[in-house]
Every structure is written in C-alpha cells, then in structure tokens.
Design an enzyme around this catalytic site. Structure first.
Site, short mmCIF file in Angstrom:
data_model
loop_
_atom_site.label_atom_id
_atom_site.label_comp_id
_atom_site.label_asym_id
_atom_site.label_seq_id
_atom_site.Cartn_x
_atom_site.Cartn_y
_atom_site.Cartn_z
N HIS A 140 -5.88 20.30 -9.63
CA HIS A 140 -5.22 20.79 -8.42
C HIS A 140 -5.96 20.30 -7.17
O HIS A 140 -5.34 19.82 -6.22
CB HIS A 140 -5.19 22.32 -8.47
CG HIS A 140 -4.66 22.97 -7.22
ND1 HIS A 140 -3.37 23.42 -7.10
CD2 HIS A 140 -5.28 23.27 -6.04
CE1 HIS A 140 -3.20 23.96 -5.90
NE2 HIS A 140 -4.34 23.89 -5.24
N GLU A 141 -7.29 20.41 -7.18
CA GLU A 141 -8.07 19.99 -6.02
C GLU A 141 -8.06 18.47 -5.85
O GLU A 141 -7.98 17.96 -4.73
CB GLU A 141 -9.50 20.51 -6.13
CG GLU A 141 -9.63 22.02 -6.22
CD GLU A 141 -8.93 22.75 -5.08
OE1 GLU A 141 -8.81 22.17 -3.98
OE2 GLU A 141 -8.49 23.89 -5.29
N GLU A 191 0.77 23.38 -1.56
CA GLU A 191 0.22 24.01 -2.75
C GLU A 191 1.09 23.74 -3.97
O GLU A 191 0.59 23.51 -5.07
CB GLU A 191 0.05 25.52 -2.53
CG GLU A 191 -1.12 25.91 -1.66
CD GLU A 191 -2.43 25.36 -2.18
OE1 GLU A 191 -2.74 25.52 -3.39
OE2 GLU A 191 -3.16 24.74 -1.38
N HIS A 235 -4.93 17.56 -4.14
CA HIS A 235 -5.02 17.75 -2.69
C HIS A 235 -5.61 16.51 -2.02
O HIS A 235 -5.12 16.04 -0.99
CB HIS A 235 -5.91 18.95 -2.36
CG HIS A 235 -5.18 20.26 -2.34
ND1 HIS A 235 -4.00 20.46 -1.66
CD2 HIS A 235 -5.50 21.47 -2.90
CE1 HIS A 235 -3.61 21.72 -1.81
NE2 HIS A 235 -4.49 22.35 -2.56
#
EC number: 3.4.24.-
Length: 288
Positions: free
Chosen positions: A140-141, A219, A144
């Site tokens: 997930h990071e 997100e 980003h």
C-alpha cells in the site's frame, strides 16, 4: 511525474487568469490584482512545496523513525527484502526503510521524489501483524510512492492555498467597500483585515474538504496497488486487522494522511475512507 506537475501548474495558472478576468469585470484594479495573484501563488505554493521537500526529514524527526542501514535481526532483513522487491515491481527506486516506536498498527510513506522516498512502519505493526498482512501494508505504501501521491497532494494544496488567499482578499474587499459605503481615498480599515481573516478560515475549511476528498480517493488507489503487489486477500486481511485497531493513529498531523490507518473524524474531513468501504472496494475488484 512530470506530466502530473505540468498539469497542476497549468491548471493553477489557468484558474488564476480566470480569476483575474472575473475581478476585472467586477471593476478591480488589474495592476493590484496581478500583484495579488503573484503574492497568492508564491505563498500558496511556497509552504506546500517546502513541506514536501522537507517531508522525509520532518517525518523522521517527528516520529523518531530509525532508518535501517544494516539489518539487526530477521524482521529488519525481511522488511528490507520485501520493500526492495515491491519497489522493483512498482518501477521506483529503493526507498529508505525505517521503524518508529508506536503502539498502533500503522505505516506511512513520504518524500519529494518517487525514487528517493521513505517508508516507515510502527513497532505496533511489527508486533501485531502477520508477515502476509505487513507485506500488504508495505505494498500500500509503495503504491503511494509509485502513484506520486506526495507531490500531487503538495501541488493540489498549493492550488487550494492560492485560491483561499485570492478569494478571501477579493471578497473581503467587496464586503469592506459595501460596509464603508465605497469610501474614497484608498487604504483599508481594520475591519477589512478582520473580514479577510474570517474568510480565510471559512474558505480554508472548504479547501480542506477538497484535499481530504482527494486523499480518500488516492487511498482506494493505494489499496488496489497494495493488492496488486501483495495479493488481494492479504490486503483485505491487513485492513480487517486495522479494524481491530479502531483506526487510531499517533502519527503527527503533517504525515497522518500518508498512513495506512483510518480516521475517526467526520467524513468530509477524513483523510482515509472508512475501512469497511475500502474492504468492500477490494472485494469487488478484479485484482487477484
């Protein structure tokens, strides 16, 4: 990344020109308006871009995150290997990897450059998540970073800041003139500055709603990216684990929007969508 920067800069330039035209039609002095636009752009973008450039340093200092240079144990070796593998798969440079003390299950990514970013995880995450769940959070990071979310947020905030500065002063001038009976002789009274201050607060709230809407949107994209890098079921399991943590976070405000956990604020001011919505979106996706 360069296309994204060019698009946002062009958008900001276009809307400032539009604002100038509108104000000219309202009878505002063009010379004064051009100065206001320049001032607003400098201050509007200045703060957000400086924050972006200092983001890694600020994140390390505010959280006490310790960058892993030489892994001291198996957990740190696993962290570095997982981030390296995911960064390669996402087509970005290897980020710095750090650990910070915190009881919550959380992680964040920051940095002004997708090839020179920072990914940090809390000790709470390492103690309370399985490797599969932690792998999904790291994905997930990394998503980003790969999506350029940090710089996009900074540019969006610059545009919003600029609008707030311009509109507060233009509307404030109109209100002040109406209240003072269009007095001649120039010069602004004390009431004008009070009005501008109040308008900046009001317009700032609307600007925050816009930036938080975009934050929530990204997100979902980062969740999809994490699912692509680690697997959808791992990403769902990680979010379900976060539900047990009730979305609480001790991250400083300036980097909380780049964490993984949800928020307990009212929805319009939430930086993250509700965890149940994120899980439902993943369940409905076609990512394996």
């Amino acid at each position: 990344m360069f296309t994204r920067i060019a698009l946002f800069l062009a958008t900001n330039f276009a809307v400032l020109i539009l604002a100038s035209i509108v104000m000219s039609l309202l009878g505002t002095d063009p010379s004064k308006m051009s100065g206001l636009l320049v001032m607003a752009a400098i201050f509007g973008f200045g703060g957000s871009l400086i924050s972006l450039l200092l983001s890694k340093w600020m994140a390390k200092r505010s959280t006490g995150a310790v960058v892993i240079t030489e892994p001291r144990n198996q957990t740190e070796r696993w962290l570095l290997a997982t981030v390296e593998r995911q960064a390669k798969a996402a087509g970005i440079g290897m980020p710095e990897v750090a650990v910070y003390e915190g009881p919550e299950i959380n992680a964040f990514a920051t940095g002004a450059n997708r090839n020179n970013a920072l990914v940090a995880v809390s000790t709470g995450l390492l103690h309370n998540m399985s490797e599969d769940e932690a792998e999904a959070v790291l994905g997930h990071e990394i998503a980003h970073v790969a999506n350029g979310d940090m710089i996009t947020m900074a540019l969006l905030q610059g545009v919003l800041n600029t609008f707030v500065i311009v509109l507060a002063r233009v509307v404030g001038g109109i209100i002040d003139s109406a209240l003072s009976g269009n007095r001649e002789g120039g010069g602004r009274g004390f009431a004008y500055y009070i009005i501008v201050f109040v308008l900046e607060m009001v317009f700032g709230l609307f600007a925050t709603m816009i930036s938080m809407w975009f934050s929530r949107h990204r997100e979902f994209r980062a969740d999809a990216g994490g699912a692509s890098l680690a697997g959808r079921q791992k990403m769902i399991a990680a979010l379900e684990r976060l539900q047990l943590n009730h979305g609480q976070s001790t991250l400083p405000t300036q980097i909380a929007a780049f964490g993984i956990a949800g928020s307990t604020a009212k929805k319009l001011f939430m930086s993250h969508p509700p965890l149940e919505e994120r899980i439902a979106a993943l369940r409905a996706s076609t990512v394996a």
